[in-house]
Design an enzyme around this catalytic site. Structure first.
Site, PDB file in Angstrom:
ATOM      1  N   HIS A 173     -15.219  29.055 -14.958  1.00 23.24           N
ATOM      2  CA  HIS A 173     -15.279  28.924 -13.507  1.00 23.24           C
ATOM      3  C   HIS A 173     -16.293  29.902 -12.914  1.00 23.24           C
ATOM      4  CE1 HIS A 173     -11.464  26.805 -14.161  1.00 23.24           C
ATOM      5  NE2 HIS A 173     -11.611  26.304 -12.947  1.00 23.24           N
ATOM      6  N   HIS A 180     -15.811  25.670  -5.515  1.00 23.65           N
ATOM      7  CA  HIS A 180     -14.450  25.938  -5.996  1.00 23.65           C
ATOM      8  C   HIS A 180     -14.252  27.413  -6.317  1.00 23.65           C
ATOM      9  CE1 HIS A 180     -10.678  25.585  -8.033  1.00 23.65           C
ATOM     10  NE2 HIS A 180     -11.163  25.553  -9.257  1.00 23.65           N
ATOM     11  N   HIS A 194      -7.454  19.493  -7.434  1.00 21.43           N
ATOM     12  CA  HIS A 194      -7.659  19.712  -8.870  1.00 21.43           C
ATOM     13  C   HIS A 194      -6.431  19.241  -9.647  1.00 21.43           C
ATOM     14  CE1 HIS A 194     -11.345  22.049  -8.024  1.00 21.43           C
ATOM     15  NE2 HIS A 194     -10.691  22.278  -6.891  1.00 21.43           N
ATOM     16  N   ASP A 244     -14.792  19.697 -10.716  1.00 21.24           N
ATOM     17  CA  ASP A 244     -14.882  21.012 -10.076  1.00 21.24           C
ATOM     18  C   ASP A 244     -16.282  21.183  -9.496  1.00 21.24           C
ATOM     19  OD1 ASP A 244     -12.339  21.565 -10.978  1.00 21.24           O
ATOM     20  OD2 ASP A 244     -12.954  23.008 -12.510  1.00 21.24           O
ATOM     21  N   TRP A 250       0.833  -1.196   0.000  1.00 25.90           N
ATOM     22  CA  TRP A 250       0.000   0.000   0.000  1.00 25.90           C
ATOM     23  C   TRP A 250       0.864   1.240   0.000  1.00 25.90           C
ATOM     24  CZ3 TRP A 250      -2.798   0.945   5.344  1.00 25.90           C
ATOM     25  CH2 TRP A 250      -1.946   0.641   6.402  1.00 25.90           C
ATOM     26  N   ASN A 251       0.234   2.378  -0.302  1.00 24.33           N
ATOM     27  CA  ASN A 251       0.957   3.647  -0.453  1.00 24.33           C
ATOM     28  C   ASN A 251       0.200   4.784   0.218  1.00 24.33           C
ATOM     29  OD1 ASN A 251       2.976   2.693  -2.600  1.00 24.33           O
ATOM     30  ND2 ASN A 251       1.031   2.281  -3.618  1.00 24.33           N
ATOM     31  N   HIS A 302     -10.194  15.692 -13.144  1.00 21.98           N
ATOM     32  CA  HIS A 302     -10.813  16.064 -11.872  1.00 21.98           C
ATOM     33  C   HIS A 302     -12.163  16.750 -12.058  1.00 21.98           C
ATOM     34  CE1 HIS A 302      -8.468  19.723 -12.934  1.00 21.98           C
ATOM     35  NE2 HIS A 302      -9.467  20.378 -12.352  1.00 21.98           N
TER      36      HIS A 302
END
Length: 259
Positions: A209, A81, A71, A77, A63-64, A75
């Site tokens: 946006h 945001h 973002h 939004d 695992w990590n 991804h």
């Protein structure tokens, strides 16, 4: 939907009658992130740190830890945001109604124009021509702008020059048209963000946006494989991570397409 309809849907998936297309870029240390002027805050690049891999740190498991900005890569939004969307109820990744994460999509192919002009802007006129051929954009649909930008390598993908980034996007007049007159659920692009690279010069700046989130709409960025989708008839599955008050998150965007 009846149980019979769900069973038919599952059978169509299993038989390949409905095809699943992955619209998601892989996340790794070379994933491009948006570049802002030095006076603004910086998003973290994606980083993976191994915890254990079948060794003394954990003999039977791998695992990590990972770190990145919300973002990063492909991804989602959320309205929160942007300052224009901050006051809507249920505007963050943890409380957006889950039914909004499944919606139809319209794909507008401007890959030839974008190849010739890195600053190409999709206009209302161009969208209306698309509608004449494929039908009106239905309310509640995603509008995805296919540019084939995702096929570029990192430096060409960001395409940063002395005067900023040069990446195709929506014309500032198109965004309110889609948000108000077509009542779309959101806008998606192949660039590192939803706006054009030079959108900081527009009025208003970053209209995708400012206006989309100002109308409680969503965004998808860094999409890929849009060349595998039809102009109409795709169903998108777009759930972000359920981050409390998250402004967005990396997202595994899947498209369901009739084979």
């Amino acid at each position: 939907m009846s149980q019979g309809s769900l069973a038919q849907f599952a059978q169509a998936l299993a038989s390949g009658e409905i095809r699943i297309v992955d619209l998601t870029q892989p996340l790794n240390s070379s994933t491009a992130t948006i570049q802002l002027p030095p006076e603004f805050g910086k998003t973290w690049p994606f980083r993976l740190e191994e915890i254990s891999k079948y060794d003394s740190r954990g003999p039977a498991w791998y695992w990590n830890n990972f770190a990145c900005g919300e973002h990063t890569g492909t991804h989602f939004d959320a309205p929160i945001h942007w300052v224009s969307g901050k006051d809507y109820p249920k505007n963050a990744t943890d409380d957006i109604p889950v039914g909004k994460f499944v919606a139809p999509a319209c794909v507008i192919d401007v890959s030839q124009e974008a190849t010739k002009d890195a600053d190409f802007l999709l206009t209302i006129e161009r969208v209306k021509r698309w509608e004449q051929e494929y039908g009106r954009i239905d309310a509640g649909s995603w509008v995805l702008m296919r540019t084939d930008w995702s096929k570029r390598e990192s430096a060409e993908f960001l395409n940063m020059k002395e005067d900023g980034a040069h990446v195709p996007g929506p014309h500032p007049e198109l965004v309110p048209f889609l948000a108000k007159e077509r009542d779309v659920i959101g806008w998606g692009s192949e660039g590192v963000g939803t706006d054009a690279g030079q959108a900081f010069r527009f009025d208003p700046p970053f209209p995708c946006h400012s206006i989309m989130h100002g109308h409680n709409k969503f965004g998808l960025a860094s999409l890929c494989n849009l060349d595998q989708l039809p102009p109409k008839g795709t169903l998108l599955i777009t759930p972000p991570l359920k981050i409390t008050k998250g402004s967005g998150s990396p997202c595994r965007v899947l498209a369901l397409v009739q084979a």
